[in-house]
Structures are given as structure tokens and as C-alpha cells.
Design an enzyme around this catalytic site. Structure first.
Site, PDB file in Angstrom:
ATOM      1  N   THR A 202       0.766  -1.231  -0.026  1.00 56.34           N
ATOM      2  CA  THR A 202       0.159   0.064   0.055  1.00 56.34           C
ATOM      3  C   THR A 202       0.848   1.266   0.036  1.00 56.34           C
ATOM      4  O   THR A 202       2.021   1.354   0.703  1.00 56.34           O
ATOM      5  CB  THR A 202      -1.019   0.102   1.312  1.00 56.34           C
ATOM      6  OG1 THR A 202      -1.723  -1.095   1.389  1.00 56.34           O
ATOM      7  CG2 THR A 202      -1.572   1.429   1.239  1.00 56.34           C
ATOM      8  N   THR A 253      -1.407   1.060   6.573  1.00 54.61           N
ATOM      9  CA  THR A 253      -0.967   0.228   5.810  1.00 54.61           C
ATOM     10  C   THR A 253      -0.682  -1.098   6.823  1.00 54.61           C
ATOM     11  O   THR A 253      -0.566  -0.876   7.939  1.00 54.61           O
ATOM     12  CB  THR A 253       0.433   0.547   5.351  1.00 54.61           C
ATOM     13  OG1 THR A 253       0.926  -0.774   4.436  1.00 54.61           O
ATOM     14  CG2 THR A 253       1.513   1.046   6.029  1.00 54.61           C
TER      15      THR A 253
HETATM   16  N1  ASP Z   1      -3.567  -2.628   4.087  1.00 54.34           N
HETATM   17  C1  ASP Z   1      -3.321  -3.262   2.833  1.00 54.34           C
HETATM   18  C2  ASP Z   1      -4.657  -4.303   2.759  1.00 54.34           C
HETATM   19  O1  ASP Z   1      -4.889  -4.878   3.777  1.00 54.34           O
HETATM   20  C3  ASP Z   1      -2.272  -4.155   2.492  1.00 54.34           C
HETATM   21  C4  ASP Z   1      -0.730  -3.299   3.074  1.00 54.34           C
HETATM   22  O2  ASP Z   1      -0.911  -2.374   3.509  1.00 54.34           O
HETATM   23  O3  ASP Z   1       0.251  -4.166   2.829  1.00 54.34           O
HETATM   24  O4  ASP Z   1      -5.280  -4.416   1.536  1.00 54.34           O
END
Ligand code: ASP
Length: 344
Positions: A202, A253
Site C-alpha cells: 500500500t 498500511t
Molecule cells: N493494508 C493493505 C490491505 O490490507 C495491505 C498493505 O498495506 O500491505 O489491503
């Protein structure tokens, strides 16, 4: 590509330019950050490049909303493992994208489970500006994007993603949260990378412009090799992103299911409204997530929050070591900061 390698490459390219001389700091060695205006901050090392896109808008007196859209478009364009159409697919082999955006007037737009569109953040902005709605999902979001003039891309995996997917298919390993004891959570642990980092996907960005207005954006391919149809925190207002122009803004994130369950970024902004510095607010939200698991082992779970307030003070915090974010507030100041974290 591993986070570490990406980081080396991106920091390496900084050396070529006198503008944006990147610096790496550990927040642990610094006091709480003081304020700057304008300012933009964004998650992970990819934020260094994304900040450059945003700073081009902010340095010319532009609107924070334009800055946060153009900033994360830089990352959506990079054929990385993590954001945009070059990213890793779901477990059926399709790249599905989530994004959200929020302006200084409390307007917001988002898209979820969007396929074959290069810039989900711009579709999210169109949802905000051209419809009476907040969120569009799946084929409906795609249809709207095409009606708005976005190109429907071919849907082929990037070379890197194809390789990673083929590798993943060998074991098709999909981990429920067995490592979070005492938890009824149905979430799954993000995959550990060989370098000990996490497979995070993200870019979240928040900015304060010269006029004193705050906006934010968040865009992702979600968790790699997720169940088809899974939507994370990033397109959910109050979870992956929240802006309150009287207070500030926050984005998240990491393991989205954990962020959703505590309305993570709304919580961070509310803590700031109570007078906390952005770093303290992020820390409190991380602690709330940890508390929910009642002492369960969370060492393989990462969530990171970043936030700014109206004074341009900023901060970030993670559950475990390794979360970093990029901060830019001058032509020659675009630094990568390693956030403090809750669990050793
Ligand atoms: N927060 C994001 C999700 O759960 C993934 C990430 O930040 O790595 O889709």
C-alpha cells in the site's frame, strides 16, 4: 522485488539529484517532529518517489488534494510488486485494486475490487466528484471508470508478478492467523519476506498545503494472493484513510483486517483532536489493535499508521520493527524515517 531491494534502488536514485537529497532517520533518535507547511508524508520507501510528485504541486501553492492524487499516481505507475497493475495478484491470478481519497471539505470517494484500470486513485476521485456516492466496487467500478474515459488495460500480469505467483502456486500457502493466540480473528498473517520484512502492498499519503488545508489518499493491490473478492482497509474511509480539516489526517498500511476492526485512521484523527501529537496518536491506535488480542502473539503482524496535524507536525508508528515512511517539506528535504514500534 523485496522491500529492501526497492529501498536501495529508490534511495540510490536520490543520489543522482541534488533536489530531494534523501536521508534516512530513525524516529527513535529524534524528539517528536515539529511542524512544517506545506508538508507531505507517505508510507514505506516508495513514498520517497511519491512525495516528489506531491511536492511538485505543494511547492507551487497547489491544493493538497491534487498533491495526494498526483503523488500516489507515481507509485501506481511504477511496476512494483505492491501497488497498481504491476502488483501481485489474488490467489486466482487476478490483480484487484482498492483506493480512496478524501479532501479538506470531508468529501471522499473510493473504489474496491477494481480490475484492469491503471489509476484507481483517480477513479476514486471521480467517484467523489462526479457521483453522489462514496464507494463503487467490482465490475460497477470498472464500468464507471471506462465511462469516465479510463482505458481498460489487458489484465496481463507483469513479469515479476507472474514469477511471484507461479512460485506461490507451488505451495499455495494461505495462513489463517494461527499465530495470534486467543484471537477469533479470521484475518491472515502477511507473508514474511526472506529479508525478515513484510509483504506490504500500500501507499498511503497525507498532505497539508500552503493554504492550511489537509487531504489524503491511499491505493493498493491489497494483500498478495488474497482470496478473490477480498477488500482491505485502504478503500474504507475511517479505516485506511481519514481526513478532518479541523484536526489533520491519517492513513494506514499493513494487515487491513486489523485496521478495519478498530476504524484505525478515524481513531488516530480523534486522538489528535484530543490534543495528541500525531506520533502519540498513531502509537495509541497501534496499542488498541494489540490490546484487542489480549496478549496474543502478534510478532508476525504489521500495521503502520502515519498522520499529520494542522500545524504540520507529523508522526508514524508500527506494531513491529520495519515500518518506515517518507517525509517531504522542502526541495531539499525528502527523508525516510523508521517509525518507532510497539513490540520488540
Ligand atoms: N493494508 C493493505 C490491505 O490490507 C495491505 C498493505 O498495506 O500491505 O489491503
Amino acid at each position: 522485488m523485496s522491500l529492501h531491494r526497492r529501498q536501495m534502488i529508490q534511495l540510490g536514485t536520490l543520489g543522482l539529484s541534488s533536489l530531494f537529497a534523501g536521508k534516512v532517520f530513525s524516529a527513535g533518535t529524534k524528539r517528536l517532529a515539529t511542524g512544517h507547511k506545506p508538508i507531505v508524508i507517505s508510507t514505506w520507501d516508495a513514498g520517497i518517489n511519491a512525495n516528489k510528485g506531491a511536492w511538485n504541486v505543494l511547492r507551487n501553492g497547489g491544493r493538497a488534494l491534487d498533491a495526494v492524487e498526483q503523488g500516489v499516481m507515481v507509485t501506481e505507475n511504477e511496476q512494483s510488486c505492491c501497488v497498481g497493475l504491476g502488483a501481485n495478484p489474488d490467489r486466482d491470478g487476478f490483480v484487484t485494486l482498492d483506493a480512496s481519497i478524501m479532501d479538506e471539505n470531508g468529501n471522499c470517494g473510493s473504489v474496491a475490487f477494481l480490475e484492469r484500470i491503471k489509476h484507481p486513485i483517480s477513479v476514486a476521485r471521480r467517484v467523489m466528484e462526479k457521483t453522489p456516492h462514496v464507494m463503487l466496487a467490482g465490475v460497477g467500478a470498472q464500468q464507471f471508470a471506462v465511462e469516465q474515459g479510463f482505458t481498460l488495460e489487458d489484465g496481463k500480469l507483469s513479469d515479476d508478478a507472474k514469477k511471484a505467483y507461479e512460485e506461490w502456486l507451488k505451495k499455495s500457502e494461505y495462513k489463517p492467523s494461527a499465530n495470534i493466540e486467543n484471537s477469533k480473528s479470521t484475518s491472515f498473517a502477511p507473508l514474511r519476506l526472506p529479508n525478515g520484512g513484510f509483504n506490504h502492498d500500500t501507499i498511503g499519503m497525507v498532505a497539508l498545503d500552503a493554504h492550511g488545508n489537509v487531504s489524503g489518499s491511499c491505493t493498493t493491490s491489497g494483500m498478495a494472493f488474497k482470496v478473490r473478492g477480498r477488500v482491505g482497509d485502504s478503500p474504507i474511509i475511517g479505516a485506511g484513510l481519514f481526513v478532518d480539516n479541523e484536526v489533520g489526517a491519517a492513513t494506514a498500511t499493513g494487515l487491513g483486517e486489523e485496521v478495519i476492526k478498530v476504524c484505525g485512521t478515524h481513531l488516530v484523527v480523534e486522538y489528535m483532536a484530543q490534543g495528541m501529537h500525531p506520533e502519540e496518536a498513531c502509537k495509541k491506535a497501534v496499542e488498541k489493535i494489540i490490546r484487542r488480542h489480549k496478549g496474543g502473539d502478534m510478532k508476525d503482524v504489521q500495521v503502520g499508521f502515519i498522520a499529520i496535524n494542522k500545524q504540520g507536525e507529523y508522526g508514524g508508528y508500527g506494531i513491529v520493527k520495519g515500518f518506515n515512511y517518507a517525509v517531504c517539506y522542502a526541495d531539499d528535504h525528502n527523508e525516510l524515517i523508521y517509525a518507532k514500534y510497539a513490540l520488540p
